[in-house]
Scaffold this motif. Sequence first.
Motif, PDB file in Angstrom:
ATOM      1  N   ARG A  44       0.823  -1.198   0.000  1.00 35.19           N
ATOM      2  CA  ARG A  44       0.000   0.000   0.000  1.00 35.19           C
ATOM      3  C   ARG A  44       0.870   1.267   0.000  1.00 35.19           C
ATOM      4  N   ALA A  45       1.958   1.222   0.786  1.00 36.10           N
ATOM      5  CA  ALA A  45       2.852   2.379   0.841  1.00 36.10           C
ATOM      6  C   ALA A  45       3.474   2.634  -0.527  1.00 36.10           C
ATOM      7  N   SER A  46       3.835   1.556  -1.219  1.00 37.72           N
ATOM      8  CA  SER A  46       4.482   1.709  -2.526  1.00 37.72           C
ATOM      9  C   SER A  46       3.563   2.378  -3.531  1.00 37.72           C
ATOM     10  N   THR A  47       2.266   2.093  -3.456  1.00 36.93           N
ATOM     11  CA  THR A  47       1.337   2.681  -4.420  1.00 36.93           C
ATOM     12  C   THR A  47       0.784   4.024  -3.937  1.00 36.93           C
ATOM     13  N   ASP A  48       0.519   4.163  -2.613  1.00 38.21           N
ATOM     14  CA  ASP A  48      -0.199   5.341  -2.110  1.00 38.21           C
ATOM     15  C   ASP A  48       0.699   6.505  -1.701  1.00 38.21           C
ATOM     16  N   ALA A  49       1.851   6.208  -1.118  1.00 31.10           N
ATOM     17  CA  ALA A  49       2.638   7.259  -0.474  1.00 31.10           C
ATOM     18  C   ALA A  49       3.256   8.197  -1.500  1.00 31.10           C
ATOM     19  N   SER A  50       3.449   9.447  -1.079  1.00 30.61           N
ATOM     20  CA  SER A  50       4.127  10.410  -1.950  1.00 30.61           C
ATOM     21  C   SER A  50       5.599  10.448  -1.564  1.00 30.61           C
ATOM     22  N   ALA A  51       6.251   9.285  -1.562  1.00 32.02           N
ATOM     23  CA  ALA A  51       7.644   9.174  -1.135  1.00 32.02           C
ATOM     24  C   ALA A  51       8.517   8.777  -2.315  1.00 32.02           C
ATOM     25  N   ASP A  52       9.794   9.123  -2.210  1.00 31.09           N
ATOM     26  CA  ASP A  52      10.721   8.761  -3.276  1.00 31.09           C
ATOM     27  C   ASP A  52      11.220   7.338  -3.142  1.00 31.09           C
ATOM     28  N   SER A  53      11.187   6.796  -1.920  1.00 29.97           N
ATOM     29  CA  SER A  53      11.528   5.386  -1.752  1.00 29.97           C
ATOM     30  C   SER A  53      10.767   4.809  -0.571  1.00 29.97           C
ATOM     31  N   VAL A  54      10.431   3.531  -0.680  1.00 30.58           N
ATOM     32  CA  VAL A  54       9.774   2.806   0.403  1.00 30.58           C
ATOM     33  C   VAL A  54      10.591   1.548   0.662  1.00 30.58           C
ATOM     34  N   THR A  55      10.977   1.355   1.923  1.00 29.83           N
ATOM     35  CA  THR A  55      11.771   0.181   2.284  1.00 29.83           C
ATOM     36  C   THR A  55      10.996  -0.615   3.328  1.00 29.83           C
ATOM     37  N   ARG A  56      11.035  -1.935   3.220  1.00 33.83           N
ATOM     38  CA  ARG A  56      10.370  -2.737   4.254  1.00 33.83           C
ATOM     39  C   ARG A  56      11.370  -3.106   5.357  1.00 33.83           C
ATOM     40  N   ARG A  57      10.840  -3.283   6.562  1.00 34.41           N
ATOM     41  CA  ARG A  57      11.710  -3.581   7.709  1.00 34.41           C
ATOM     42  C   ARG A  57      12.579  -4.810   7.470  1.00 34.41           C
ATOM     43  N   ALA A  58      12.003  -5.776   6.724  1.00 35.17           N
ATOM     44  CA  ALA A  58      12.728  -7.026   6.491  1.00 35.17           C
ATOM     45  C   ALA A  58      14.059  -6.764   5.797  1.00 35.17           C
ATOM     46  N   ALA A  59      14.169  -5.636   5.067  1.00 31.57           N
ATOM     47  CA  ALA A  59      15.431  -5.317   4.393  1.00 31.57           C
ATOM     48  C   ALA A  59      16.570  -5.184   5.401  1.00 31.57           C
ATOM     49  N   TYR A  60      16.227  -4.908   6.670  1.00 29.60           N
ATOM     50  CA  TYR A  60      17.256  -4.790   7.723  1.00 29.60           C
ATOM     51  C   TYR A  60      17.168  -5.945   8.711  1.00 29.60           C
ATOM     52  N   ASP A  61      16.516  -7.042   8.267  1.00 30.31           N
ATOM     53  CA  ASP A  61      16.444  -8.241   9.114  1.00 30.31           C
ATOM     54  C   ASP A  61      15.820  -7.922  10.471  1.00 30.31           C
ATOM     55  N   VAL A 100      15.222  -8.214  16.483  1.00 25.06           N
ATOM     56  CA  VAL A 100      14.379  -8.250  17.678  1.00 25.06           C
ATOM     57  C   VAL A 100      14.633  -9.537  18.463  1.00 25.06           C
ATOM     58  N   ALA A 101      14.768 -10.629  17.749  1.00 23.35           N
ATOM     59  CA  ALA A 101      15.025 -11.916  18.419  1.00 23.35           C
ATOM     60  C   ALA A 101      16.351 -11.863  19.180  1.00 23.35           C
ATOM     61  N   GLU A 102      17.363 -11.221  18.577  1.00 24.26           N
ATOM     62  CA  GLU A 102      18.698 -11.191  19.195  1.00 24.26           C
ATOM     63  C   GLU A 102      18.820 -10.140  20.292  1.00 24.26           C
ATOM     64  N   HIS A 103      18.211  -8.968  20.055  1.00 23.35           N
ATOM     65  CA  HIS A 103      18.466  -7.817  20.939  1.00 23.35           C
ATOM     66  C   HIS A 103      17.248  -7.325  21.696  1.00 23.35           C
ATOM     67  N   GLY A 104      16.102  -7.951  21.477  1.00 20.71           N
ATOM     68  CA  GLY A 104      14.871  -7.469  22.109  1.00 20.71           C
ATOM     69  C   GLY A 104      14.211  -6.408  21.245  1.00 20.71           C
ATOM     70  N   ILE A 155      15.985   0.058  17.273  1.00 18.99           N
ATOM     71  CA  ILE A 155      17.037   1.072  17.145  1.00 18.99           C
ATOM     72  C   ILE A 155      18.066   0.650  16.099  1.00 18.99           C
ATOM     73  N   ARG A 156      18.463  -0.624  16.136  1.00 20.59           N
ATOM     74  CA  ARG A 156      19.476  -1.091  15.176  1.00 20.59           C
ATOM     75  C   ARG A 156      18.944  -1.033  13.745  1.00 20.59           C
ATOM     76  N   MET A 157      17.660  -1.377  13.589  1.00 21.14           N
ATOM     77  CA  MET A 157      17.058  -1.283  12.256  1.00 21.14           C
ATOM     78  C   MET A 157      17.092   0.161  11.754  1.00 21.14           C
TER      79      MET A 157
END
Lengths: 398, 398
Positions: free
Chosen positions: B65-82, B87-91, B97-99
């Motif tokens: 939805r963000a990719s089609t609706d947002a007026s942004a130049d780029s959309v990244t999903r959280r999974a791109a930063y694992d 969360v599993a490793e650091h809570g 914060i690390r993401m």
Amino acid sequence: MNVDVDLSPLRDYLEAEELDGYLIDDDASDSDQRYVSGFTAPDPYQTLVTQAGVHLLVSGLEYGRASTDASADSVTRRAAYDYQRLVAEHGQYEGKIRMLAAFLEDHGVGSVAVPRNFPTGTADGLREHGLAVTVEREGIVTDIRAVKTEWEVDQIRASQRANEAAMATAEELIATADVEDGILVRDGEPLTSEDVTEEIEITLLRHGCALDETIVACGADGADPHDRGSGPLEPDELIVVDIFPRDKETGYFADMTRTFARGDPGDEARRRYDVTRKAYEAALETVAAGVTGAEVHDVACDVIEDAGYATLRSDPDTETGFIHSTGHGVGLDIHEEPSVSPAGGELEPGHVISIEPGIYDPAVGGVRIEDLVVVTGDGYENLTDYRIGLEPTAGDRQ
Amino acid sequence: MNVDVDLSPLRDYLEAEELDGYLIDDDASDSDQRYVSGFTAPDPYQTLVTQAGVHLLVSGLEYGRASTDASADSVTRRAAYDYQRLVAEHGQYEGKIRMLAAFLEDHGVGSVAVPRNFPTGTADGLREHGLAVTVEREGIVTDIRAVKTEWEVDQIRASQRANEAAMATAEELIATADVEDGILVRDGEPLTSEDVTEEIEITLLRHGCALDETIVACGADGADPHDRGSGPLEPDELIVVDIFPRDKETGYFADMTRTFARGDPGDEARRRYDVTRKAYEAALETVAAGVTGAEVHDVACDVIEDAGYATLRSDPDTETGFIHSTGHGVGLDIHEEPSVSPAGGELEPGHVISIEPGIYDPAVGGVRIEDLVVVTGDGYENLTDYRIGLEPTAGDRQ
């Protein structure tokens, strides 16, 4: 009023960390503040928890209502710190910081813990005035309010009563629609997701509840658990109806889902309905204090996997099958602690949780069945009183 | 979509302060984020503004939805930063914060400005990872969105159309009620504030709008501008109806107030109505680009003081008379910039403001008349098309 709020875990934390108080700076949209203060206001206000009590700082407009309504030990108005003069002299930003610094000093507070979402502007401003500001990272208040008082359970039950009336409205619309040219029709016009949603909302309004969104999703729409649904409803297709209203007065949510089909959705859809219902029943039977949310979730996954469908447990990348968690806490937020998922910890008496397994596939549609229950010492009490059945009926639904 | 958003004042600020980006970490309730990203989601997401563009970080569920609706130049999903692994490793706290740190690094950002309400948990976490986090204290984005694009004015106009339909519903209920035993009666039952509010809400729902609160305040209730009103409506009393709906799709608010009386409210009430109307007309005539909100407010005060009533200008402590400001900006928030008050700065073309003087006294009741207008180069365009008159009429209201 929610009189049995027990903030002792928060005060234990403050003592252990040698901090003088816990400060919230937010508005009504922050459920933690609403819970701790017993108060809600459209404009920002501040709540300070110390070992001595709960102290509110509010605008003059809110002072009267806060004094009578809030569950606080003291209520102070901004004018007590000459707020308007401070803003005139120092600007809005610094004026607010000086008022807050004076309020904290009044209560003998030199160091505060704050929630993760505390405004950085306020935190940095207070630090510049020599106050120590530490982020409380675990969400202690959120954990406290996951365990509902009797009063809170009564409020959630009342919201679920309104929800049952709204679900009955939706079920009756689907049950009594005509079928013409492959769509459901009411008074000669197509019956759409939007139409059913509107009637759900009107029913909720008449019961003192509001809601931001509702799901009435037919066919492939229903296979995406986040699709709200749109367009004409169709016979021989699964229709997922998920309603999560909030009482406008108390702020407490309810949550319920039913899946219906007019006509014949086919053997595979019926089988998925039966499997989902078994998963729902098995998960419910598992709920009890001392059991973990993860264990309840596992039981639902067992039933669904045994029937041959994927779950995120059997295949983390699957986009069909059981692709969400079994449930979540419900209270002043629609999604709150505890979680009934792989990460779900131990359930406690007073936890209010949804149990809502489902099976999804765009080729077949979606099935989800959801009740809301309160955890008890040896099991649960179901806060939902609504028949489960794929075939929609009008009236006499219990 | 709101395509004409001009973020250059924000980018000028970043350049002047030698900061790499502006970061928002919030959810749909934050209008600044909704405005900058052109996107809204129930769960938190992040928006980063750099000199190069606007960049979104969203959950997998929102990515499509963000990719089609947002007026942004780029959309990244959280999974791109694992994200899940972090969360599993650091809570949950440190994982997020690390993401975010990785997301900022990806965009070459080592220093950010953040809004005042940016979460302290996120700010402190990023600082621990070596990022510089500075609070932007002036509210630049809020100032940018005070000036509406043509598209935004169209959205507000549409919300005001729904509002007019709701006001007509309220006016008709008051106009057509029977009078029995000193109260208004409908179908043999007392007609209450709550009844009228419910019908207002239902009318708004049918026009795609929702609202949290409405004011239908009779007699002494109406003398407190913050009282929502309750109980049976009475003849020969002033009834203030103030409606501020929000379009559920676009998020834009409207705002309008009318005051009615069934029967004879008395000479003093009529005089106050006429004075309020004159103050409203005089304030409107003053509105133009280059005039300050303070000047418009002064004109309303002049009329009311000249008629012998107190204002907060003539007596800062008064609890009767004209006891609020003349107006406020309306957009994605119901109260936003600019202010039409003693603190109000220069009006600009595209500012959308309410003009709503009133006179209050518990002994007489309250009067308020409010329209919504957009400031133009040489005056204003009224976005409201609703008759002004104390006597309620059914139908043919324009």
